[in-house]
Write a protein that holds these residues in place. Structure first.
Motif, mmCIF file in Angstrom:
data_model
loop_
_atom_site.group_PDB
_atom_site.id
_atom_site.type_symbol
_atom_site.label_atom_id
_atom_site.label_comp_id
_atom_site.label_asym_id
_atom_site.label_seq_id
_atom_site.Cartn_x
_atom_site.Cartn_y
_atom_site.Cartn_z
ATOM 1 N N UNK A 145 -9.322 -60.487 62.435
ATOM 2 C CA UNK A 145 -8.898 -59.232 61.804
ATOM 3 C C UNK A 145 -10.110 -58.413 61.365
ATOM 4 N N UNK A 146 -11.068 -59.077 60.726
ATOM 5 C CA UNK A 146 -12.262 -58.372 60.263
ATOM 6 C C UNK A 146 -13.037 -57.772 61.433
ATOM 7 N N UNK A 147 -13.157 -58.522 62.525
ATOM 8 C CA UNK A 147 -13.878 -58.027 63.696
ATOM 9 C C UNK A 147 -13.153 -56.814 64.291
ATOM 10 N N UNK A 148 -11.835 -56.869 64.363
ATOM 11 C CA UNK A 148 -11.065 -55.741 64.893
ATOM 12 C C UNK A 148 -11.243 -54.511 64.008
ATOM 13 N N UNK A 149 -11.243 -54.708 62.690
ATOM 14 C CA UNK A 149 -11.438 -53.591 61.764
ATOM 15 C C UNK A 149 -12.838 -52.996 61.917
ATOM 16 N N UNK A 150 -13.853 -53.856 62.056
ATOM 17 C CA UNK A 150 -15.224 -53.379 62.245
ATOM 18 C C UNK A 150 -15.349 -52.580 63.540
ATOM 19 N N UNK A 151 -14.710 -53.065 64.602
ATOM 20 C CA UNK A 151 -14.765 -52.357 65.884
ATOM 21 C C UNK A 151 -14.058 -51.009 65.793
ATOM 22 N N UNK A 152 -12.903 -50.969 65.120
ATOM 23 C CA UNK A 152 -12.186 -49.701 64.964
ATOM 24 C C UNK A 152 -13.027 -48.714 64.159
ATOM 25 N N UNK A 153 -13.700 -49.203 63.123
ATOM 26 C CA UNK A 153 -14.560 -48.351 62.310
ATOM 27 C C UNK A 153 -15.718 -47.802 63.146
ATOM 28 N N UNK A 154 -16.348 -48.668 63.929
ATOM 29 C CA UNK A 154 -17.470 -48.235 64.768
ATOM 30 C C UNK A 154 -17.021 -47.218 65.813
ATOM 31 N N UNK A 155 -15.870 -47.474 66.439
ATOM 32 C CA UNK A 155 -15.365 -46.532 67.451
ATOM 33 C C UNK A 155 -14.990 -45.202 66.811
ATOM 34 N N UNK A 156 -14.421 -45.237 65.588
ATOM 35 C CA UNK A 156 -14.030 -43.984 64.943
ATOM 36 C C UNK A 156 -15.251 -43.141 64.588
ATOM 37 N N UNK A 157 -16.377 -43.788 64.305
ATOM 38 C CA UNK A 157 -17.603 -43.053 63.990
ATOM 39 C C UNK A 157 -18.129 -42.288 65.199
ATOM 40 N N UNK A 158 -17.730 -42.709 66.391
ATOM 41 C CA UNK A 158 -18.187 -42.070 67.624
ATOM 42 C C UNK A 158 -17.280 -40.925 68.059
ATOM 43 N N UNK A 159 -16.210 -40.683 67.303
ATOM 44 C CA UNK A 159 -15.265 -39.624 67.669
ATOM 45 C C UNK A 159 -15.362 -38.467 66.678
ATOM 46 N N UNK A 160 -14.624 -37.417 66.977
ATOM 47 C CA UNK A 160 -14.570 -36.269 66.078
ATOM 48 C C UNK A 160 -13.583 -36.515 64.934
ATOM 49 N N UNK A 161 -12.787 -37.578 65.040
ATOM 50 C CA UNK A 161 -11.812 -37.896 63.992
ATOM 51 C C UNK A 161 -12.543 -38.458 62.764
ATOM 52 N N UNK A 162 -11.877 -38.497 61.612
ATOM 53 C CA UNK A 162 -12.515 -39.086 60.430
ATOM 54 C C UNK A 162 -12.890 -40.557 60.676
ATOM 55 N N UNK A 163 -14.028 -40.959 60.136
ATOM 56 C CA UNK A 163 -14.477 -42.344 60.277
ATOM 57 C C UNK A 163 -13.596 -43.242 59.422
ATOM 58 N N UNK A 164 -13.186 -44.368 59.999
ATOM 59 C CA UNK A 164 -12.299 -45.310 59.313
ATOM 60 C C UNK A 164 -13.101 -46.427 58.657
ATOM 61 N N UNK A 165 -12.520 -47.039 57.634
ATOM 62 C CA UNK A 165 -13.040 -48.283 57.087
ATOM 63 C C UNK A 165 -11.853 -49.125 56.664
ATOM 64 N N UNK A 166 -12.033 -50.435 56.638
ATOM 65 C CA UNK A 166 -10.944 -51.358 56.318
ATOM 66 C C UNK A 166 -10.764 -51.467 54.807
ATOM 67 N N UNK A 167 -9.553 -51.267 54.348
ATOM 68 C CA UNK A 167 -9.276 -51.389 52.913
ATOM 69 C C UNK A 167 -9.504 -52.808 52.410
ATOM 70 N N UNK A 168 -9.337 -53.800 53.285
ATOM 71 C CA UNK A 168 -9.568 -55.184 52.879
ATOM 72 C C UNK A 168 -11.012 -55.395 52.449
ATOM 73 N N UNK A 169 -11.901 -54.549 52.914
ATOM 74 C CA UNK A 169 -13.308 -54.659 52.555
ATOM 75 C C UNK A 169 -13.666 -54.025 51.231
ATOM 76 N N UNK A 170 -12.709 -53.387 50.562
ATOM 77 C CA UNK A 170 -13.011 -52.740 49.284
ATOM 78 C C UNK A 170 -13.430 -53.730 48.209
ATOM 79 N N UNK A 171 -12.732 -54.854 48.118
ATOM 80 C CA UNK A 171 -13.065 -55.811 47.069
ATOM 81 C C UNK A 171 -14.465 -56.356 47.296
ATOM 82 N N UNK A 172 -15.291 -56.234 46.293
ATOM 83 C CA UNK A 172 -16.655 -56.731 46.374
ATOM 84 C C UNK A 172 -17.648 -55.753 46.980
ATOM 85 N N UNK A 173 -17.165 -54.588 47.442
ATOM 86 C CA UNK A 173 -18.063 -53.598 48.025
ATOM 87 C C UNK A 173 -18.907 -52.977 46.909
#
Length: 195
Positions: free
Chosen positions: A80-108
């Motif tokens: 799940x974490x790897x899929x979220x990281x990949x989606x975030x990286x791919x979103x950074x390469x598009x014109x759409x808003x960059x995504x990040x995983x909410x599961x990563x908020x705790x401890x950030x």
């Protein structure tokens, strides 16, 4: 062999307990369960060699639990974490808003504009109606949860950049914010003193 197992068993158990209790993310927790498995195997060797049936059966059961923990945290959660990281990286390469995983908020970490860590994210409260984050709960100060202070930050006070949240708040400004009671978080943004 018994002497070596007798030393490995408590050492692995203690190290694994620290790894899982620290809650440093899915990978560390998963490896904590792997170390717990080593400890359980060593305890099983000690129990079998000394005829301690209760120790043997309890650690055989714990070994099964540890295997589930390894699967859960190094298998499923890691995917799940790897899929979220990949989606975030791919979103950074598009014109759409960059995504990040909410599961990563705790401890950030929450950094100031100068890069200094001012707090660490504990949780976020979101609106059921609008589906947006209303405020972020952060902790600062203290050691191991003792003496820490909780504060609310409005989501509009935060930007997520490169695996951290950035805020205009300095440690001094954050320390002047009202503190939240650990078991009584505000029901609204206004009550949290944000927004």
């Amino acid at each position: 062999m018994l002497s070596i197992a007798g030393w490995i068993a408590p050492a692995a158990t203690m190290i694994a307990a620290i790894m899982t209790a620290a809650n440093l993310g899915a990978r560390v927790t998963g490896w904590g369960f792997a170390v717990f498995s080593v400890g359980a195997l060593a305890w099983i060797i000690v129990a079998a060699a000394t005829g301690q049936q209760n120790l043997l059966w309890s650690n055989a059961f714990l070994l099964l639990v540890d295997i589930v923990g390894v699967w859960r945290w190094l298998g499923r959660r890691a995917r799940y974490d790897m899929a979220a990281e990949q989606a975030s990286a791919r979103s950074a390469e598009t014109a759409a808003p960059t995504l990040f995983a909410l599961a990563g908020l705790e401890g950030m970490p929450v950094r100031s504009g100068t890069g200094e860590i001012v707090a660490t994210s504990v949780d976020a409260m979101a609106s059921c109606d609008e589906g947006r984050i209303v405020y972020l709960v952060v902790r600062e100060g203290g050691v191991g949860g003792v003496g820490e202070r909780l504060h609310a930050l409005g989501w509009d006070e935060i930007q997520v950049q490169d695996g951290a949240m950035v805020s205009r708040l300095s440690p001094a400004l954050l320390a002047r914010r009202p503190t939240l009671a650990p078991g009584q978080w505000p029901a609204t943004a206004a009550a949290a003193g944000v927004g």
